[in-house]
Design a protein around this motif. Structure first.
Motif, PDB file in Angstrom:
ATOM      1  N   TYR A 164       0.836  -1.207   0.000  1.00  0.00           N
ATOM      2  CA  TYR A 164       0.000   0.000   0.000  1.00  0.00           C
ATOM      3  C   TYR A 164       0.868   1.254   0.000  1.00  0.00           C
ATOM      4  CZ  TYR A 164       0.747   0.458   5.076  1.00  0.00           C
ATOM      5  OH  TYR A 164       1.312   0.606   6.322  1.00  0.00           O
ATOM      6  N   ASN A 165       0.340   2.304  -0.576  1.00  0.00           N
ATOM      7  CA  ASN A 165       1.059   3.560  -0.745  1.00  0.00           C
ATOM      8  C   ASN A 165       0.894   4.382   0.532  1.00  0.00           C
ATOM      9  OD1 ASN A 165       1.875   6.154  -1.518  1.00  0.00           O
ATOM     10  ND2 ASN A 165       1.303   5.784  -3.645  1.00  0.00           N
ATOM     11  N   LYS A 166       1.896   4.335   1.416  1.00  0.00           N
ATOM     12  CA  LYS A 166       1.796   5.009   2.717  1.00  0.00           C
ATOM     13  C   LYS A 166       1.594   6.507   2.557  1.00  0.00           C
ATOM     14  CE  LYS A 166       5.250   3.397   5.057  1.00  0.00           C
ATOM     15  NZ  LYS A 166       6.256   2.887   5.901  1.00  0.00           N
ATOM     16  N   ASP A 266      -0.452  -4.199 -16.436  1.00  0.00           N
ATOM     17  CA  ASP A 266      -1.312  -3.023 -16.604  1.00  0.00           C
ATOM     18  C   ASP A 266      -1.772  -2.507 -15.248  1.00  0.00           C
ATOM     19  OD1 ASP A 266      -3.054  -4.402 -19.491  1.00  0.00           O
ATOM     20  OD2 ASP A 266      -1.206  -3.238 -19.362  1.00  0.00           O
ATOM     21  N   ALA A 267      -2.135  -3.435 -14.376  1.00  0.00           N
ATOM     22  CA  ALA A 267      -2.674  -3.039 -13.082  1.00  0.00           C
ATOM     23  C   ALA A 267      -1.605  -2.370 -12.225  1.00  0.00           C
ATOM     24  CB  ALA A 267      -3.238  -4.256 -12.351  1.00  0.00           C
ATOM     25  N   ILE A 268      -0.386  -2.897 -12.264  1.00  0.00           N
ATOM     26  CA  ILE A 268       0.650  -2.338 -11.415  1.00  0.00           C
ATOM     27  C   ILE A 268       1.027  -0.932 -11.870  1.00  0.00           C
ATOM     28  CG2 ILE A 268       2.814  -3.132 -12.496  1.00  0.00           C
ATOM     29  CD1 ILE A 268       3.824  -3.942  -9.789  1.00  0.00           C
ATOM     30  N   GLN A 269       0.799  -0.634 -13.180  1.00  0.00           N
ATOM     31  CA  GLN A 269       1.047   0.719 -13.673  1.00  0.00           C
ATOM     32  C   GLN A 269       0.206   1.732 -12.912  1.00  0.00           C
ATOM     33  OE1 GLN A 269       3.377   1.588 -16.088  1.00  0.00           O
ATOM     34  NE2 GLN A 269       3.884  -0.528 -15.633  1.00  0.00           N
ATOM     35  N   LEU A 270      -1.074   1.350 -12.646  1.00  0.00           N
ATOM     36  CA  LEU A 270      -1.958   2.265 -11.928  1.00  0.00           C
ATOM     37  C   LEU A 270      -1.414   2.535 -10.533  1.00  0.00           C
ATOM     38  CD1 LEU A 270      -5.430   0.803 -12.929  1.00  0.00           C
ATOM     39  CD2 LEU A 270      -4.258   2.764 -13.884  1.00  0.00           C
ATOM     40  N   PHE A 271      -0.806   1.484  -9.948  1.00  0.00           N
ATOM     41  CA  PHE A 271      -0.235   1.620  -8.616  1.00  0.00           C
ATOM     42  C   PHE A 271       0.987   2.550  -8.658  1.00  0.00           C
ATOM     43  CE2 PHE A 271       0.197   0.525  -4.316  1.00  0.00           C
ATOM     44  CZ  PHE A 271       1.494   0.105  -4.027  1.00  0.00           C
ATOM     45  N   PHE A 272       1.837   2.356  -9.677  1.00  0.00           N
ATOM     46  CA  PHE A 272       3.036   3.192  -9.821  1.00  0.00           C
ATOM     47  C   PHE A 272       2.664   4.649 -10.022  1.00  0.00           C
ATOM     48  CE2 PHE A 272       5.336  -0.381  -9.453  1.00  0.00           C
ATOM     49  CZ  PHE A 272       5.951  -0.975 -10.550  1.00  0.00           C
ATOM     50  N   GLN A 273       1.580   4.885 -10.790  1.00  0.00           N
ATOM     51  CA  GLN A 273       1.221   6.262 -11.094  1.00  0.00           C
ATOM     52  C   GLN A 273       0.304   6.862 -10.046  1.00  0.00           C
ATOM     53  OE1 GLN A 273      -0.133   5.758 -15.101  1.00  0.00           O
ATOM     54  NE2 GLN A 273       1.910   4.959 -15.556  1.00  0.00           N
ATOM     55  N   GLN A 275      -2.617   6.154  -9.171  1.00  0.00           N
ATOM     56  CA  GLN A 275      -4.048   6.212  -9.430  1.00  0.00           C
ATOM     57  C   GLN A 275      -4.774   5.178  -8.582  1.00  0.00           C
ATOM     58  OE1 GLN A 275      -2.932   5.857 -13.757  1.00  0.00           O
ATOM     59  NE2 GLN A 275      -4.884   6.890 -13.985  1.00  0.00           N
ATOM     60  N   ALA A 276      -4.001   4.234  -8.023  1.00  0.00           N
ATOM     61  CA  ALA A 276      -4.552   3.238  -7.119  1.00  0.00           C
ATOM     62  C   ALA A 276      -3.649   3.180  -5.901  1.00  0.00           C
ATOM     63  CB  ALA A 276      -4.613   1.872  -7.792  1.00  0.00           C
ATOM     64  N   ALA A 277      -4.234   2.863  -4.736  1.00  0.00           N
ATOM     65  CA  ALA A 277      -3.447   2.962  -3.510  1.00  0.00           C
ATOM     66  C   ALA A 277      -2.947   1.630  -2.988  1.00  0.00           C
ATOM     67  CB  ALA A 277      -4.274   3.650  -2.429  1.00  0.00           C
ATOM     68  N   MET A 278      -3.519   0.489  -3.485  1.00  0.00           N
ATOM     69  CA  MET A 278      -3.116  -0.806  -2.948  1.00  0.00           C
ATOM     70  C   MET A 278      -2.956  -1.823  -4.061  1.00  0.00           C
ATOM     71  SD  MET A 278      -5.603  -1.042   0.397  1.00  0.00           S
ATOM     72  CE  MET A 278      -7.048  -0.280  -0.309  1.00  0.00           C
ATOM     73  N   PHE A 279      -2.101  -2.814  -3.822  1.00  0.00           N
ATOM     74  CA  PHE A 279      -1.792  -3.812  -4.849  1.00  0.00           C
ATOM     75  C   PHE A 279      -1.346  -5.094  -4.165  1.00  0.00           C
ATOM     76  CE2 PHE A 279      -0.697  -5.395  -8.838  1.00  0.00           C
ATOM     77  CZ  PHE A 279       0.616  -5.834  -8.881  1.00  0.00           C
TER      78      PHE A 279
END
Lengths: 426, 291
Positions: A164-166, A266-273, A275-279
């Motif tokens: 998760y993006n702290k 594709d999904a992890i890109q959203l996490f890197f950018q 746009q999503a907070a958890m993976f």
């Protein structure tokens, strides 16, 4: 000089050379200096496809050769798709490697495939003799044991948790969720602020099964193995509940919608950018994040076990053996191969391996904080003792489950229907 | 005497020695696998066991009953028909457009630009279009300002793959039509003009009949390529979700390398070959009948 005869001659020579150069897709990694063909030097061959582990393996091999000067270990890597073919031809031609890398499970390079074809040695007695039963994580040994016998030695282990993006969490005053109540509250806040909660890409089908195994394991870590062996049915209400939990998270859009339209990448890109907070992913994502996410992204991340979906359940991490190695039945150096594997997996050697490769050793004692660089890997090591199985040996059931979960997300099938289909191919 | 000399004389022998490398390669890489997989289709084998189990025609019977194969067959048929009809027609229109451009250099530029996608690997095309169709960051959804799931919605998953395929191959086929168009003698058009034909008449009564042989080539190759499509589908959707976009090749691949059923997959390969055979035969019979 440039007359026709010479041109043709040159062409033939060039063609001949290119044909010779194209022999197979291997690139040998010779350890130590160029071989002195002494007759009393024994050579052990070790084949693998995971070239990234190369430096780590070489580091240990070097030590082994120092302590055993009459032995040379020749490690060879093959392109991952070509590996099963190479192994197969080597059996037929009688040049099988002494030690071969295998995957757990029954894929083309799966241990079960080789074991059923009678190509690998039974190591059960060796485990007793050398005390390997106490050396490795219990879950790893359990995963590699079939009908009371074990045929391979684990090389790496891994497990899966929620990244998760702290930074994002702190921005919205959120704490890492421990239960579904927490998770839903966190998702609401994130969605209000235009952030997707959990990003998940299931285009290639394998990621969905991990969620199912997770929610089954939170109830009881023995459920999946029992179902595969037929001790319980796949339609057992606890397994239906586990699959329904996946459905629930999808319907409530805790999973970012569009799951089946995105690959894991594709999904992890959203996490890197952001746009999503958890993976939800495994130890293997750490180098991916390090190499492909924006600078310093790794420092922003935290890692927790996935929240439990009901009170009274246990936090677990789906995980298991990554690569493992077997000894080929035709080996002429059985004792030496066993000696090498014993040396390779002992704590001192594994510490070298971990330091070089930076992932989780199957030897519990080797995963010490001092040599582990990433704070994320430290957390993964913490959870490695808590793993719940995440692979099926039966490839037909595996395929039905994978396709079924895609249908579940699209609303084409219910959880019960999916599990009935898995049960039907037993 | 002449014939014998042609096939057995000294010159011929030199000819054979030049052919030999190619013939050996062909035998190894084409004839041997073809025969081997035919034999394999009557067995059950996982690729690693030292022996294969003979199972007679049960693989073929199973294909008959395989629901997923039926779905894959339908998808492949849909894909092939669509590409043959729509893609060929668009290629023809494109060729007419290009050939009617006045400036020679501009014509050449168009030919190259439209042909260019054909040289890209289908896997790369699949990745590019996967990005175009990405639900959140894709070009398409950004332009349309929406979040639609092109690659998982059952209504749009095959059309999405067809669009990617169209993008890759229309220019290639247009080039073939271009060559055909260029070879139509100008005199015929002039004669039509004298007879008072307008643009549409000329197109319908002069251009199209003259393109018959070229159109044959385009249609047959497009049909066969439609049946064989693999990399594009495998990477764009992996035949999913849950077999919605499965085509015969991807299902064959999954059986061979995912489920370890090499015998079954070989049988499937032969069924595919048989179907292509029949279709091409029917088509060519039709074309030759009308001549």
């Amino acid at each position: 000089m440039f007359n026709r005869k010479n041109m043709i001659l040159t062409l033939i020579v060039v063609l001949a050379i290119s044909l010779v150069g194209c022999s197979g897709a291997n690139n040998t990694a010779d350890t130590g200096d160029s071989a002195k063909q002494e007759s009393d030097v024994t050579e052990l061959t070790f084949w693998s496809w995971y070239a990234q582990q190369g430096p780590a393996i070489e580091a240990v091999v070097k030590e082994f050769e120092k302590d055993n000067p009459k032995v040379k270990v020749k490690v060879e890597y093959f392109e991952t798709g070509a590996y099963p073919e190479q192994i197969k031809t080597s059996f037929i031609s009688g040049n099988a490697p002494d030690i071969m890398g295998v995957e757990p499970g029954s894929g083309p390079k799966g241990l079960v495939t080789f074991k059923d074809a009678g190509r690998v040695l039974d190591l059960t007695d060796i485990y007793q003799e050398k005390g390997w039963n106490d050396r490795f994580y219990e879950s790893a040994i359990k995963q590699l044991t079939f009908d009371g016998s074990i045929y391979s030695v684990p090389l790496t282990v891994n497990n899966m948790n929620l990244y998760y993006n702290k930074t994002l969490f702190d921005e919205f005053g959120l704490k890492a969720p421990k239960t579904f109540d927490d998770l839903y509250k966190v998702s609401e806040v994130l969605k209000e602020n235009g952030i997707l909660p959990i990003t998940w890409g299931n285009k290639y089908q394998w990621t969905g099964k991990d969620y199912f195994f997770l929610f089954a394991g939170q109830q009881d870590t023995t459920l999946i193995k029992k179902a595969e062996r037929g001790e319980i049915k796949w339609t057992d209400e606890r397994l239906v509940k586990a699959l329904n939990t996946v459905k629930r998270l999808s319907k409530d859009e805790v999973y970012a919608p569009g799951t089946n339209a995105m690959s894991d990448w594709d999904a992890i890109q959203l996490f890197f950018q952001e746009q999503a907070a958890m993976f939800f992913s495994g130890t293997w994502a750490i180098p991916n994040i390090k190499n492909n996410a924006p600078e310093g992204f790794t420092e922003q991340l935290g890692l927790i076990q996935f929240p439990i979906f009901e009170n009274g359940l246990n936090h677990v991490s789906p995980g298991g053996v990554g690569m493992n190695v077997a000894i080929s039945k035709d080996t002429k150096h059985k004792e030496l191969a066993i000696k090498f594997l014993d040396y390779f997996t002992k704590t001192q050697s594994q510490k070298i391996f971990v330091k070089e490769a930076q992932f989780t050793s199957p030897n519990k004692e080797a995963n010490v904080d001092e040599i582990v660089e990433s704070h994320l890997l430290k957390k993964f090591n913490e959870f490695q003792g808590d793993t719940t199985p995440r692979s099926l040996v039966n490839s037909k059931m595996d395929a039905e489950l994978g396709g079924g979960i895609q249908a579940l997300i699209e609303g084409e099938m219910t959880a019960k229907e999916v599990l009935e289909k898995v049960e039907a191919v037993r | 005497m002449d014939r014998i000399k042609r096939f057995m004389g000294k010159d011929a022998k030199i000819g054979y020695s030049f052919l030999a490398p190619a013939l050996i390669l062909f035998a190894l890489l084409n004839i041997y696998p073809t025969i081997y997989s035919f034999i394999l289709s009557f067995h059950k084998w996982n690729g690693l066991d030292p022996h294969m189990d003979f199972v007679g025609i049960s693989n073929y019977l199973e294909i008959f009953k395989d629901k997923i194969f039926h779905k894959a067959l339908l998808n492949t048929a849909f894909f092939s028909v669509f590409t043959v009809v729509v893609q060929s027609f668009l290629a023809l229109l494109l060729a007419v457009f290009i050939e009617n451009v006045r400036q020679k250099k501009l014509r050449a530029f168009f030919r190259i630009t439209y042909y260019f996608p054909a040289i890209i690997s289908p896997v790369v095309v699949a990745l590019i279009w996967g990005w175009m169709f990405h639900p959140y960051n894709g070009a398409l959804n950004n332009i349309l300002n929406t979040t639609f799931f092109w690659l998982s919605d059952k209504r749009t998953v095959m059309p999405a793959i067809l669009i990617a395929n169209l993008w890759q191959w229309t220019g290639y086929n247009a080039l073939i039509f271009s060559a055909g168009l260029q070879s139509v003698p100008k005199e015929i058009y002039e004669a039509a003009d004298i007879d008072g034909a307008n643009a549409w008449n000329k197109f319908w009564h002069v251009t199209i009949p003259s393109l018959k042989p070229v159109a044959s080539v385009v249609i047959v190759t497009t049909l066969i390529n439609g049946i064989k499509v693999f990399g594009l589908v495998q990477v764009m959707t992996a035949g999913g979700p849950n077999h919605l976009s499965e085509v015969m090749t991807t299902w064959l691949y999954k059986n061979a390398f995912g489920l370890g059923r090499l015998g079954y997959a070989s049988a499937m390969g032969y069924v595919m070959t048989f179907i292509s055979f029949i279709l091409t035969f029917i088509y060519l019979k039709q074309v030759n009948k009308n001549d």
